[in-house]
Design a protein around this motif. Sequence first.
Motif, PDB file in Angstrom:
ATOM      1  N   ASP A   9      42.416  53.169  41.446  1.00 38.64           N
ATOM      2  CA  ASP A   9      41.618  52.327  42.336  1.00 38.64           C
ATOM      3  C   ASP A   9      41.053  51.119  41.598  1.00 38.64           C
ATOM      4  N   ALA A  10      40.655  51.327  40.350  1.00 37.65           N
ATOM      5  CA  ALA A  10      40.069  50.231  39.570  1.00 37.65           C
ATOM      6  C   ALA A  10      41.082  49.108  39.375  1.00 37.65           C
ATOM      7  N   ASN A  11      42.303  49.482  39.013  1.00 36.44           N
ATOM      8  CA  ASN A  11      43.347  48.482  38.807  1.00 36.44           C
ATOM      9  C   ASN A  11      43.681  47.774  40.117  1.00 36.44           C
ATOM     10  N   LEU A  12      43.764  48.531  41.200  1.00 41.20           N
ATOM     11  CA  LEU A  12      44.073  47.952  42.504  1.00 41.20           C
ATOM     12  C   LEU A  12      43.025  46.935  42.923  1.00 41.20           C
ATOM     13  N   LYS A  13      41.755  47.263  42.705  1.00 38.87           N
ATOM     14  CA  LYS A  13      40.674  46.353  43.085  1.00 38.87           C
ATOM     15  C   LYS A  13      40.737  45.059  42.288  1.00 38.87           C
ATOM     16  N   ARG A  14      41.056  45.151  40.992  1.00 34.59           N
ATOM     17  CA  ARG A  14      41.157  43.944  40.166  1.00 34.59           C
ATOM     18  C   ARG A  14      42.262  43.025  40.675  1.00 34.59           C
ATOM     19  N   ILE A  15      43.415  43.612  40.967  1.00 35.19           N
ATOM     20  CA  ILE A  15      44.549  42.797  41.418  1.00 35.19           C
ATOM     21  C   ILE A  15      44.268  42.209  42.798  1.00 35.19           C
ATOM     22  N   GLN A  16      43.650  42.987  43.673  1.00 39.42           N
ATOM     23  CA  GLN A  16      43.288  42.480  45.000  1.00 39.42           C
ATOM     24  C   GLN A  16      42.308  41.311  44.889  1.00 39.42           C
ATOM     25  N   ARG A  17      41.394  41.402  43.922  1.00 42.06           N
ATOM     26  CA  ARG A  17      40.438  40.306  43.720  1.00 42.06           C
ATOM     27  C   ARG A  17      41.161  39.023  43.341  1.00 42.06           C
ATOM     28  N   ILE A  18      42.146  39.128  42.445  1.00 38.28           N
ATOM     29  CA  ILE A  18      42.892  37.950  42.003  1.00 38.28           C
ATOM     30  C   ILE A  18      43.739  37.400  43.143  1.00 38.28           C
ATOM     31  N   GLU A  19      44.390  38.294  43.866  1.00 33.13           N
ATOM     32  CA  GLU A  19      45.220  37.878  45.004  1.00 33.13           C
ATOM     33  C   GLU A  19      44.370  37.132  46.028  1.00 33.13           C
ATOM     34  N   SER A  25      47.458  29.945  48.752  1.00 33.12           N
ATOM     35  CA  SER A  25      48.205  29.144  47.777  1.00 33.12           C
ATOM     36  C   SER A  25      49.032  30.016  46.834  1.00 33.12           C
ATOM     37  N   GLY A  26      48.868  31.343  46.928  1.00 36.95           N
ATOM     38  CA  GLY A  26      49.621  32.246  46.056  1.00 36.95           C
ATOM     39  C   GLY A  26      50.386  33.276  46.865  1.00 36.95           C
ATOM     40  N   ILE A  27      51.177  34.070  46.159  1.00 36.67           N
ATOM     41  CA  ILE A  27      51.929  35.141  46.802  1.00 36.67           C
ATOM     42  C   ILE A  27      51.249  36.478  46.525  1.00 36.67           C
ATOM     43  N   ALA A  28      51.674  37.515  47.226  1.00 37.20           N
ATOM     44  CA  ALA A  28      51.096  38.842  47.046  1.00 37.20           C
ATOM     45  C   ALA A  28      51.333  39.348  45.630  1.00 37.20           C
ATOM     46  N   LEU A  29      50.295  39.867  45.006  1.00 38.48           N
ATOM     47  CA  LEU A  29      50.388  40.357  43.628  1.00 38.48           C
ATOM     48  C   LEU A  29      50.299  41.874  43.529  1.00 38.48           C
ATOM     49  N   VAL A  30      49.798  42.519  44.570  1.00 37.11           N
ATOM     50  CA  VAL A  30      49.594  43.965  44.519  1.00 37.11           C
ATOM     51  C   VAL A  30      50.932  44.692  44.582  1.00 37.11           C
ATOM     52  N   ARG A  31      51.169  45.551  43.584  1.00 36.64           N
ATOM     53  CA  ARG A  31      52.313  46.455  43.546  1.00 36.64           C
ATOM     54  C   ARG A  31      51.859  47.748  42.914  1.00 36.64           C
ATOM     55  N   LYS A  32      52.378  48.870  43.391  1.00 36.07           N
ATOM     56  CA  LYS A  32      51.880  50.156  42.924  1.00 36.07           C
ATOM     57  C   LYS A  32      52.147  50.393  41.440  1.00 36.07           C
ATOM     58  N   GLY A  65      46.860  29.591  37.033  1.00 31.95           N
ATOM     59  CA  GLY A  65      46.576  28.675  38.128  1.00 31.95           C
ATOM     60  C   GLY A  65      45.417  27.759  37.823  1.00 31.95           C
ATOM     61  N   ASN A  66      45.242  26.776  38.703  1.00 32.34           N
ATOM     62  CA  ASN A  66      44.126  25.844  38.590  1.00 32.34           C
ATOM     63  C   ASN A  66      42.824  26.538  38.954  1.00 32.34           C
ATOM     64  N   ILE A  67      41.759  26.132  38.300  1.00 27.45           N
ATOM     65  CA  ILE A  67      40.440  26.691  38.582  1.00 27.45           C
ATOM     66  C   ILE A  67      39.733  25.806  39.593  1.00 27.45           C
ATOM     67  N   VAL A  68      39.441  26.355  40.770  1.00 25.24           N
ATOM     68  CA  VAL A  68      38.699  25.626  41.801  1.00 25.24           C
ATOM     69  C   VAL A  68      37.222  25.981  41.702  1.00 25.24           C
ATOM     70  N   ILE A  69      36.935  27.284  41.715  1.00 23.18           N
ATOM     71  CA  ILE A  69      35.575  27.783  41.461  1.00 23.18           C
ATOM     72  C   ILE A  69      35.698  28.850  40.386  1.00 23.18           C
ATOM     73  N   ASN A  70      34.958  28.704  39.304  1.00 23.86           N
ATOM     74  CA  ASN A  70      35.133  29.560  38.145  1.00 23.86           C
ATOM     75  C   ASN A  70      35.068  31.041  38.507  1.00 23.86           C
ATOM     76  N   ASN A  71      36.154  31.754  38.196  1.00 23.77           N
ATOM     77  CA  ASN A  71      36.261  33.198  38.385  1.00 23.77           C
ATOM     78  C   ASN A  71      36.210  33.635  39.849  1.00 23.77           C
ATOM     79  N   LYS A  72      36.326  32.678  40.797  1.00 24.94           N
ATOM     80  CA  LYS A  72      36.233  33.032  42.211  1.00 24.94           C
ATOM     81  C   LYS A  72      37.369  32.472  43.053  1.00 24.94           C
ATOM     82  N   LYS A  73      37.836  31.268  42.747  1.00 26.58           N
ATOM     83  CA  LYS A  73      38.874  30.654  43.562  1.00 26.58           C
ATOM     84  C   LYS A  73      39.830  29.863  42.679  1.00 26.58           C
ATOM     85  N   PHE A  74      41.146  30.064  42.911  1.00 26.46           N
ATOM     86  CA  PHE A  74      42.195  29.380  42.160  1.00 26.46           C
ATOM     87  C   PHE A  74      43.254  28.858  43.123  1.00 26.46           C
ATOM     88  N   ASN A  75      44.039  27.865  42.652  1.00 25.92           N
ATOM     89  CA  ASN A  75      45.193  27.423  43.424  1.00 25.92           C
ATOM     90  C   ASN A  75      46.338  27.077  42.476  1.00 25.92           C
TER      91      ASN A  75
END
Length: 281
Positions: A9-19, A25-32, A65-75
């Motif tokens: 669950d911890a790993n899934l949450k991290r990847i979901q946060r990045i996605e 502007s990005g593609i799906a990153l979550v994979r089991k 990716g580009n940093i739009v808002i530090n640690n919160k939004k990228f493109n």
Amino acid sequence: MVDHLVGSDANLKRIQRIESAFGTSGIALVRKDRVLLGEGILTKICKKKPKARQFFLFSDILVYGNIVINNKKFNQQRIIPLEEIKLREIDDEGDIRNGWFICSQRKSFAVFASTPIEKQQWMDHINRAVTDHIREANVRVSATFAATMVPDSEAKLCMHCQKTQFTFVNRRHHCRKCGMVVCGNCSSQKAIIADQSDKPQRVCSSCAVTLKREGGGGLPREISANGSTANTPDSPVEEDSDDDTGYTGSGTARELDEKASFYERVPAAKRNSSEDEGQMI
């Protein structure tokens, strides 16, 4: 390498946060079977100037990716499969320190960390992730790598003819085969470069001759006055397009939170406590 994180669950949450931070502007990153190994800010050398970029090291890909808002939004999400990556050291010289090349089939570039320790951590973990991925996934390793683009600031004259001085009228162009900064007259042709793109790319006169002699990827073709390739139905990418345009964040790599974070090195108890607090490790 990090079997205990696969499917957790911890790993899934991290990847979901990045996605989520990349949004549309990005593609799906979550994979089991995908694990987030680390993340942090590095200074990427772009054609115009160095820029801060957020990097994410996964068990099978490297994302930045580009940093739009530090640690919160990228493109401007970019993804490089680990089997395509090879790292090369950059020797320290003056103010140019703590850097290395990330080379791949389609794109190669230089990045810099803030400290020697951070540089070594990044290089060690990327190399280890590449080795583990190639062994476990049984994938083919890249044998060819794209040239590193010479920054505009390094060339006052055309690096091919050594005559044309760059001005507002005489624009700089980059040869996609060798990476040199060249003038329009010395890069008047486009050709398909194997393993980089299926569309014609701008090449210098010397590389056009080489590609024609090799006979691979389509013969070089002249570029018309409006920038298109003559006698081809393809719509080539903009010859000087830079995947690092559109940066809307503020601050340099040193001003932002630039510590790399590598999860497989952190004891489980510390990982869990940090997850609850929502902090980077």
